[in-house]
Design a protein around this motif. Structure first.
Motif, short mmCIF file in Angstrom:
data_model
loop_
_atom_site.label_atom_id
_atom_site.label_comp_id
_atom_site.label_asym_id
_atom_site.label_seq_id
_atom_site.Cartn_x
_atom_site.Cartn_y
_atom_site.Cartn_z
N SER A 2 0.83 -1.20 0.00
CA SER A 2 0.00 0.00 0.00
C SER A 2 0.87 1.25 0.00
CB SER A 2 -0.91 0.01 1.23
OG SER A 2 -0.14 0.03 2.41
N ALA A 3 0.27 2.35 -0.41
CA ALA A 3 0.98 3.64 -0.46
C ALA A 3 1.23 4.11 0.97
CB ALA A 3 0.13 4.66 -1.21
N PRO A 4 2.34 4.83 1.18
CA PRO A 4 2.62 5.34 2.52
C PRO A 4 1.54 6.33 2.95
CG PRO A 4 4.24 6.16 0.95
CD PRO A 4 3.34 5.21 0.22
N THR A 5 1.26 6.33 4.22
CA THR A 5 0.28 7.26 4.76
C THR A 5 0.98 8.24 5.68
OG1 THR A 5 -0.21 5.76 6.57
CG2 THR A 5 -1.63 5.64 4.63
N SER A 6 0.43 9.41 5.79
CA SER A 6 0.99 10.46 6.61
C SER A 6 0.53 10.29 8.06
CB SER A 6 0.53 11.81 6.06
OG SER A 6 1.01 12.84 6.86
N VAL A 7 1.41 10.60 8.99
CA VAL A 7 1.07 10.57 10.40
C VAL A 7 0.29 11.83 10.73
CG1 VAL A 7 2.01 10.60 12.74
CG2 VAL A 7 3.14 9.26 10.96
N PRO A 8 -0.92 11.69 11.29
CA PRO A 8 -1.69 12.90 11.61
C PRO A 8 -1.06 13.66 12.78
CG PRO A 8 -2.84 10.96 12.41
CD PRO A 8 -1.62 10.48 11.66
N LEU A 9 -0.92 14.95 12.62
CA LEU A 9 -0.42 15.80 13.68
C LEU A 9 -1.46 16.86 13.98
CD1 LEU A 9 3.24 16.29 12.41
CD2 LEU A 9 2.47 14.79 14.22
N VAL A 23 6.12 22.52 15.42
CA VAL A 23 7.24 22.05 16.24
C VAL A 23 8.02 20.98 15.50
CG1 VAL A 23 7.85 20.88 18.40
CG2 VAL A 23 6.11 22.68 18.39
N PHE A 24 7.33 20.04 14.89
CA PHE A 24 7.97 18.96 14.14
C PHE A 24 8.82 19.52 13.01
CE2 PHE A 24 7.78 15.94 10.55
CZ PHE A 24 8.34 14.82 11.14
N GLU A 25 8.25 20.40 12.21
CA GLU A 25 8.96 20.94 11.05
C GLU A 25 10.11 21.86 11.45
OE1 GLU A 25 8.65 19.93 8.06
OE2 GLU A 25 6.86 18.72 8.37
N ALA A 26 9.97 22.62 12.52
CA ALA A 26 10.99 23.59 12.91
C ALA A 26 12.08 22.99 13.80
CB ALA A 26 10.33 24.76 13.64
N SER A 27 11.91 21.78 14.24
CA SER A 27 12.85 21.16 15.17
C SER A 27 14.24 20.99 14.54
CB SER A 27 12.33 19.79 15.60
OG SER A 27 13.27 19.16 16.44
N ALA A 28 15.27 21.26 15.34
CA ALA A 28 16.64 21.02 14.91
C ALA A 28 17.02 19.56 15.09
CB ALA A 28 17.59 21.90 15.71
N VAL A 29 16.14 18.80 15.74
CA VAL A 29 16.37 17.38 15.98
C VAL A 29 15.74 16.58 14.84
CG1 VAL A 29 15.92 15.45 17.54
CG2 VAL A 29 16.39 17.73 18.46
N GLY A 30 16.52 15.75 14.21
CA GLY A 30 16.00 14.92 13.12
C GLY A 30 14.98 13.93 13.65
N THR A 31 13.78 13.95 13.07
CA THR A 31 12.69 13.09 13.52
C THR A 31 12.00 12.48 12.32
OG1 THR A 31 12.34 14.58 15.38
CG2 THR A 31 10.59 13.02 14.92
N ALA A 32 11.69 11.20 12.45
CA ALA A 32 10.96 10.50 11.39
C ALA A 32 9.91 9.60 12.02
CB ALA A 32 11.91 9.68 10.54
N PHE A 33 8.77 9.51 11.39
CA PHE A 33 7.72 8.57 11.79
C PHE A 33 7.69 7.45 10.76
CE2 PHE A 33 6.05 12.61 13.53
CZ PHE A 33 5.98 12.24 14.86
#
Length: 70
Positions: A2-9, A23-33
């Motif tokens: 299946s196609a990837p789905t986006s994590v709801p924020l 906060v997720f987009e502006a974070s200097a800490v690399g984050t992935a779901f």
């Protein structure tokens, strides 16, 4: 597969506080779901910089597909 789905924020509210997305987009800490199969569903710019890729190139990929066996 299946196609990837986006994590709801949480979207921006009217309370004047930044949203989860901000906060997720502006974070200097690399984050992935990832989803249950280990595919990236959402990554921020800091994570993409760590991986040397664009965020759009990472969505749908697995960490194993980004690492070298060398």
């Amino acid at each position: 597969m299946s196609a990837p789905t986006s994590v709801p924020l949480t979207p921006a509210g009217t309370d004047g506080l930044p949203s989860d997305v901000d906060v997720f987009e502006a974070s200097a800490v690399g984050t992935a779901f990832t989803d249950l199969s280990g595919r990236f569903g959402r990554v921020n710019a800091a994570f993409a910089r760590l991986m040397g890729r664009r965020p759009s190139d990472l969505v749908g990929a697995t960490f194993a597909s980004l690492t070298s066996a060398k």
